[in-house]
Design an enzyme around this catalytic site. Structure first.
Site, PDB file in Angstrom:
ATOM      1  N   HIS A  41       0.823  -1.212   0.000  1.00  0.00           N
ATOM      2  CA  HIS A  41       0.000   0.000   0.000  1.00  0.00           C
ATOM      3  C   HIS A  41       0.858   1.262   0.000  1.00  0.00           C
ATOM      4  O   HIS A  41       2.031   1.251   0.372  1.00  0.00           O
ATOM      5  CB  HIS A  41      -0.937   0.006   1.213  1.00  0.00           C
ATOM      6  CG  HIS A  41      -0.218   0.060   2.529  1.00  0.00           C
ATOM      7  ND1 HIS A  41       0.305   1.223   3.053  1.00  0.00           N
ATOM      8  CD2 HIS A  41       0.074  -0.908   3.428  1.00  0.00           C
ATOM      9  CE1 HIS A  41       0.884   0.977   4.206  1.00  0.00           C
ATOM     10  NE2 HIS A  41       0.763  -0.315   4.472  1.00  0.00           N
TER      11      HIS A  41
ATOM     12  N   GLU B 275      -2.195  -6.965   7.534  1.00  0.00           N
ATOM     13  CA  GLU B 275      -0.911  -6.912   8.231  1.00  0.00           C
ATOM     14  C   GLU B 275      -0.986  -7.758   9.498  1.00  0.00           C
ATOM     15  O   GLU B 275      -2.069  -8.140   9.951  1.00  0.00           O
ATOM     16  CB  GLU B 275      -0.591  -5.446   8.569  1.00  0.00           C
ATOM     17  CG  GLU B 275       0.742  -5.207   9.228  1.00  0.00           C
ATOM     18  CD  GLU B 275       1.908  -5.644   8.380  1.00  0.00           C
ATOM     19  OE1 GLU B 275       2.166  -6.870   8.357  1.00  0.00           O
ATOM     20  OE2 GLU B 275       2.563  -4.795   7.756  1.00  0.00           O
TER      21      GLU B 275
END
Length: 214
Positions: free
Chosen positions: A11, A86
């Site tokens: 990202h 994550e």
């Protein structure tokens, strides 16, 4: 058997990345630089006329917003997958790397030691995280055998994918950088994984930050 290829995208930048603050599952948006990085990355993929069969993304907004830039360039819809998140960093989430040793000194030491079994007070152990990411990757690979998959995720998650593809042990120190909005290629030939190209940021105008998986 046909080769299954993955283009892995981290990202774009967030304010917490800049502050060196541990994000984990905390749902932080892209900052303006991160939005620009996502657009640059998507335009670069369009410029090379990347042919891919499917787009996957973590459901956290920093990844979903990065995937959105690809959606706009290629007129596709991403598949949201929370197993691509994550690592959950438990009690360390929300702390900067300067605050953590002061507020949670014992836990920070455990984190730095790469203890494979400690869940960081409500988070995931390294083993749990690795199993989640490896299972997610294998499920996608099986579902799209012989295809090219574009996948947007997070620094720690991509590091786990690198470890799988390179046979790097979980105990060893981080071996590669995973910059914001970087392009990273791995593939499966029917028998084994391999890393084809890693940490490509040539499409970005400015420096991209590495992840905090220390």
């Amino acid at each position: 058997m046909k080769i299954t290829r993955f283009c892995l995208v981290r990202h774009g930048e967030t304010d917490w990345n800049v502050a060196r603050r541990l994000q984990g599952h905390t749902d932080i948006p892209l900052n303006q630089h991160g939005i620009a990085q996502a657009i640059q990355m998507a335009k670069a993929l369009k410029a090379i006329d990347l042919q891919f069969d499917v787009l996957y993304s973590s459901d956290l907004q920093r990844a979903a917003s990065t995937a959105s830039a690809i959606e706009k360039q290629f007129s596709v819809k991403s598949i949201s997958d929370q197993t691509l998140r994550e690592r959950h960093l438990g009690a360390l989430q929300g702390l900067t790397i300067d605050e953590a040793p002061q507020i949670k000194p014992e836990l920070w030491s455990i984190h730095l030691s790469r203890n494979l079994d400690h869940p960081l007070e409500g988070g995931e152990s390294i083993k749990q995280f690795a199993n989640r990411i490896h299972t997610a990757l294998e499920n996608i690979r099986t579902r799209h055998a012989g295809q090219t998959i574009l996948l947007v995720s997070h620094g720690g998650a991509l590091d786990m994918m690198y470890r799988l593809a390179s046979n790097q042990s979980l105990e060893s120190e981080k071996a590669v950088a995973v910059p914001n909005a970087s392009l990273n290629w791995i593939s499966y030939n029917g028998h084994s994984w391999q890393v084809d190209k890693w940490a490509d940021t040539t499409h970005l105008e400015n420096v991209a930050l590495d992840n905090l998986d220390l």
